[in-house]
Design an enzyme around this catalytic site. Sequence first.
Site, short mmCIF file in Angstrom:
data_model
loop_
_atom_site.label_atom_id
_atom_site.label_comp_id
_atom_site.label_asym_id
_atom_site.label_seq_id
_atom_site.Cartn_x
_atom_site.Cartn_y
_atom_site.Cartn_z
N ALA A 35 34.09 36.07 32.03
CA ALA A 35 35.14 35.33 31.33
C ALA A 35 35.55 34.05 32.06
O ALA A 35 36.15 33.16 31.46
CB ALA A 35 36.36 36.22 31.14
N SER A 36 35.21 33.94 33.35
CA SER A 36 35.60 32.73 34.09
C SER A 36 34.42 31.93 34.62
O SER A 36 34.58 30.78 35.00
CB SER A 36 36.52 33.11 35.26
OG SER A 36 35.85 33.96 36.17
N SER A 37 33.24 32.53 34.67
CA SER A 37 32.07 31.80 35.16
C SER A 37 30.80 32.49 34.71
O SER A 37 30.81 33.65 34.29
CB SER A 37 32.09 31.69 36.69
OG SER A 37 31.95 32.96 37.28
N GLY A 91 32.67 42.24 26.89
CA GLY A 91 32.56 43.00 25.66
C GLY A 91 33.50 42.52 24.57
O GLY A 91 34.17 41.50 24.70
N ASP A 113 28.81 43.63 30.80
CA ASP A 113 28.67 43.35 32.24
C ASP A 113 29.04 44.55 33.10
O ASP A 113 28.43 44.77 34.15
CB ASP A 113 29.45 42.10 32.64
CG ASP A 113 30.88 42.07 32.15
OD1 ASP A 113 31.41 43.09 31.66
OD2 ASP A 113 31.51 40.99 32.22
N THR A 114 30.01 45.36 32.67
CA THR A 114 30.35 46.54 33.46
C THR A 114 29.22 47.57 33.44
O THR A 114 28.96 48.23 34.46
CB THR A 114 31.66 47.18 32.97
OG1 THR A 114 32.67 46.19 32.90
CG2 THR A 114 32.12 48.29 33.91
N THR A 170 37.31 39.72 36.80
CA THR A 170 38.46 39.33 35.98
C THR A 170 39.26 40.56 35.57
O THR A 170 40.49 40.55 35.55
CB THR A 170 37.99 38.56 34.74
OG1 THR A 170 37.29 37.39 35.17
CG2 THR A 170 39.16 38.15 33.87
N GLY A 173 32.70 40.57 42.34
CA GLY A 173 33.30 39.53 43.16
C GLY A 173 34.47 39.99 43.99
O GLY A 173 34.68 39.53 45.12
#
Length: 492
Positions: A11-13, A79, A236-237, A259, A403
């Site tokens: 969501a941020s990169s 998602g 992604d999870t 995030t 991250g």
Amino acid sequence: MTYAIAVDIGASSGRVIGGNLKQGKLELNEIHRFENAFTEKDGYDYWDLDVLFEEILKGLKKAKKAGIECCTLGIDTWGVDYVLLDEAGEKLHDAYAYRDSRTIGAAERLHSETVDWDLVYKKTGIQKQIFNTLYQLYVHDRNQLKQAKKILLIPDYFYYRLTGKAINEATNASTTQMLNLHTREYDSDLLKLLGLKREQFAQLTEPGTLLGSLKAEFMESGDYPDCTIVVAPTHDTASAVVGVPAEHGREWAYLSSGTWSLLGAERHRPLNGAAQREANYTNEWGAYGTFRFLKNIVGLWMIQEVRREHGARSSYAELAEAAGAEEAFRSLVACSGSRFLNPAGMSEEIRDFCRESGQPVPDTPGRLARCIFDSLALAYLDAMRELERLTGNAYEVLHIVGGGANNKLLSQSTADLLGIEVRTGPFEATAVGNIAVQLIASGELADLGEARRIIAGSFPPDVYRPKPVPDREKLLDRWKSINQLTLKESLR
């Protein structure tokens, strides 16, 4: 030897990362990195998918210029968000961002007017979150939904743009809250209440499926590698959980820290009873027939927003260092409260909460960061206690991947509060898991067990062992009162 490329967009990169096996270890190479954020237009928040697709192509071009002629390729993103395609395969509407406020109250209306929440949870096992696709589609313009030839989630759309083939990848499709655990298909009753037909969705497709090649228009240009497209765990999870370097024989839980913070356990059967529903735990589908039984916790989004609001003058590492110099547990916020989902200003929202609850107001970036990290560690304790109660397991180790695993202060605080060993890394677990599935699909790795052994040997974890927490019981009583105050406010 297979060279695999993971397109991993959060969501941020976003990043395009290559990887291959060398002497029994997985080596990664960052090819391209770019920013991502939703933007406001006409009162709504949207993703710019065309820009993101161009970034994917830039990454592939860079790979070709770096000498990568042949590779596999997999894609993962967040998602729940979706794209409506018309008869010509073009977008009918820009893709709403899940933090958009249009779904506020949608879950309550749907469950009071149409279908009981208990029934939906029995069918799907998916937690109630205001941004779930079910609720997003419930408030979407019905005429536009009728016009949709296909409904794809975000990574499905990128696969479609690259190959011309429409799929609904299963791990991400489960986040729609519309897949039936028993039939392993879209639930016909839920489709009906939305006025949708099964054929408006694509075929459910499992991770590891070979999808083909890039469309001819890309290959004819000569700018891109010859890619065999592999369906990654597109949530992604789900990819991050594949990337957990878990040891066989130990009871382990995971925390995918980005995030969002997703804390849970990998299971081979869902848990969708009344206790799990009341705790709002979810049973999202994982790779290779597994389930991600987990809790959603507002994660590093809070510090990302604080950093942005302060002009991004400090790096995340500098903010963590500044937080480490501040008094522990001085100020706390109920970080999973809806008020922190998408406030007008995160820093001021935190300060307001502290004022309202009679706590010291964090007046510097370091104190704001300390407040966030301390509150997250306590939220992780709550979630771990719930996880153990709901599964009946006692977990020996918590693997923190993503991250947030870089944050030594938060990792140590988590170990201290949970009272168990915490292992951190790999930091790029999502890309690692994405690549691992590609390597399994290509025959380079035998199965998930071998993949995790290779990952553990390739990215040795940092290990945090618990230390005593001063005045622990007083702290936990205070934390409980803060959360009870928030609950009372939400019921008004």
